[in-house]
Design a protein around this motif. Structure first.
Motif, PDB file in Angstrom:
ATOM      1  N   ALA A   1       0.834  -1.205   0.000  1.00 24.40           N
ATOM      2  CA  ALA A   1       0.000   0.000   0.000  1.00 24.40           C
ATOM      3  C   ALA A   1       0.864   1.249   0.000  1.00 24.40           C
ATOM      4  O   ALA A   1       0.554   2.223  -0.700  1.00 24.40           O
ATOM      5  N   PHE A   2       1.939   1.252   0.742  1.00 19.74           N
ATOM      6  CA  PHE A   2       2.822   2.420   0.801  1.00 19.74           C
ATOM      7  C   PHE A   2       3.574   2.610  -0.513  1.00 19.74           C
ATOM      8  O   PHE A   2       3.730   3.731  -0.991  1.00 19.74           O
ATOM      9  N   HIS A   3       4.013   1.522  -1.100  1.00 18.98           N
ATOM     10  CA  HIS A   3       4.690   1.605  -2.394  1.00 18.98           C
ATOM     11  C   HIS A   3       3.722   2.049  -3.487  1.00 18.98           C
ATOM     12  O   HIS A   3       4.078   2.842  -4.361  1.00 18.98           O
ATOM     13  N   LEU A   4       2.495   1.550  -3.424  1.00 14.79           N
ATOM     14  CA  LEU A   4       1.474   1.938  -4.395  1.00 14.79           C
ATOM     15  C   LEU A   4       1.133   3.417  -4.262  1.00 14.79           C
ATOM     16  O   LEU A   4       0.983   4.123  -5.261  1.00 14.79           O
ATOM     17  N   PHE A   5       1.039   3.889  -3.030  1.00 16.34           N
ATOM     18  CA  PHE A   5       0.777   5.310  -2.801  1.00 16.34           C
ATOM     19  C   PHE A   5       1.891   6.171  -3.387  1.00 16.34           C
ATOM     20  O   PHE A   5       1.632   7.161  -4.072  1.00 16.34           O
ATOM     21  N   GLY A   6       3.130   5.795  -3.134  1.00 16.64           N
ATOM     22  CA  GLY A   6       4.261   6.547  -3.680  1.00 16.64           C
ATOM     23  C   GLY A   6       4.263   6.553  -5.198  1.00 16.64           C
ATOM     24  O   GLY A   6       4.503   7.587  -5.825  1.00 16.64           O
ATOM     25  N   LEU A   7       3.965   5.429  -5.791  1.00 18.43           N
ATOM     26  CA  LEU A   7       3.904   5.329  -7.246  1.00 18.43           C
ATOM     27  C   LEU A   7       2.796   6.224  -7.813  1.00 18.43           C
ATOM     28  O   LEU A   7       2.992   6.915  -8.812  1.00 18.43           O
ATOM     29  N   CYS A   8       1.646   6.213  -7.162  1.00 20.79           N
ATOM     30  CA  CYS A   8       0.534   7.063  -7.614  1.00 20.79           C
ATOM     31  C   CYS A   8       0.875   8.547  -7.464  1.00 20.79           C
ATOM     32  O   CYS A   8       0.520   9.357  -8.330  1.00 20.79           O
ATOM     33  N   MET A   9       1.561   8.918  -6.407  1.00 19.08           N
ATOM     34  CA  MET A   9       1.930  10.325  -6.225  1.00 19.08           C
ATOM     35  C   MET A   9       2.937  10.776  -7.277  1.00 19.08           C
ATOM     36  O   MET A   9       2.882  11.902  -7.766  1.00 19.08           O
ATOM     37  N   VAL A  10       3.849   9.899  -7.659  1.00 20.62           N
ATOM     38  CA  VAL A  10       4.793  10.227  -8.732  1.00 20.62           C
ATOM     39  C   VAL A  10       4.039  10.406 -10.046  1.00 20.62           C
ATOM     40  O   VAL A  10       4.300  11.338 -10.805  1.00 20.62           O
ATOM     41  N   ALA A  11       3.065   9.523 -10.314  1.00 18.89           N
ATOM     42  CA  ALA A  11       2.276   9.638 -11.540  1.00 18.89           C
ATOM     43  C   ALA A  11       1.488  10.947 -11.557  1.00 18.89           C
ATOM     44  O   ALA A  11       1.420  11.630 -12.592  1.00 18.89           O
ATOM     45  N   VAL A  12       0.900  11.320 -10.435  1.00 16.60           N
ATOM     46  CA  VAL A  12       0.165  12.585 -10.358  1.00 16.60           C
ATOM     47  C   VAL A  12       1.111  13.766 -10.555  1.00 16.60           C
ATOM     48  O   VAL A  12       0.778  14.728 -11.255  1.00 16.60           O
ATOM     49  N   ALA A  13       2.293  13.711  -9.970  1.00 13.30           N
ATOM     50  CA  ALA A  13       3.260  14.796 -10.132  1.00 13.30           C
ATOM     51  C   ALA A  13       3.666  14.950 -11.590  1.00 13.30           C
ATOM     52  O   ALA A  13       3.807  16.075 -12.085  1.00 13.30           O
ATOM     53  N   VAL A  14       3.832  13.845 -12.300  1.00 13.75           N
ATOM     54  CA  VAL A  14       4.187  13.904 -13.722  1.00 13.75           C
ATOM     55  C   VAL A  14       3.063  14.547 -14.522  1.00 13.75           C
ATOM     56  O   VAL A  14       3.295  15.401 -15.380  1.00 13.75           O
ATOM     57  N   VAL A  15       1.836  14.183 -14.227  1.00 12.04           N
ATOM     58  CA  VAL A  15       0.693  14.760 -14.947  1.00 12.04           C
ATOM     59  C   VAL A  15       0.576  16.250 -14.660  1.00 12.04           C
ATOM     60  O   VAL A  15       0.397  17.056 -15.578  1.00 12.04           O
TER      61      VAL A  15
END
Length: 98
Positions: A33-47
């Motif tokens: 869950a923590f790794h998934l959250f970090g991955l999603c935040m990176v994706a949002v930052a890129v967008v």
């Protein structure tokens, strides 16, 4: 005009996202869950980084010599609204501490 469609697809996206995230956590464990959250935040930052905010109309026309209080009074138009915001923030803090 488009508010209903935005709400509909936001709810669908949230539902599907939580289903996928729950399945990933169930298979890979709680730490996923923590790794998934970090991955999603990176994706949002890129967008967000790829968005062009210079094309927003009306932002350049705003007066820049307003003080902080004058700017805040434009965002919070009356006392009832500011009381609502304070109550919402305090209730939000209370709900997260349960």
């Amino acid at each position: 005009h488009e508010y209903g469609k935005i709400r509909l697809w936001g709810a669908v996206g949230w539902g599907l996202g939580s289903l996928v995230a729950g399945s990933i956590v169930q298979v890979l464990g709680d730490s996923a869950a923590f790794h998934l959250f970090g991955l999603c935040m990176v994706a949002v930052a890129v967008v967000v980084y790829s968005l062009d905010f210079t094309t927003l109309s009306g932002w350049d026309d705003a007066e820049s010599d307003l003080s902080f209080g004058e700017s805040a009074s434009l965002l919070i138009p009356n006392a009832k609204y500011s009381i609502f915001l304070v109550v919402a923030v305090v209730a939000g803090f209370g709900a997260t501490s349960l």
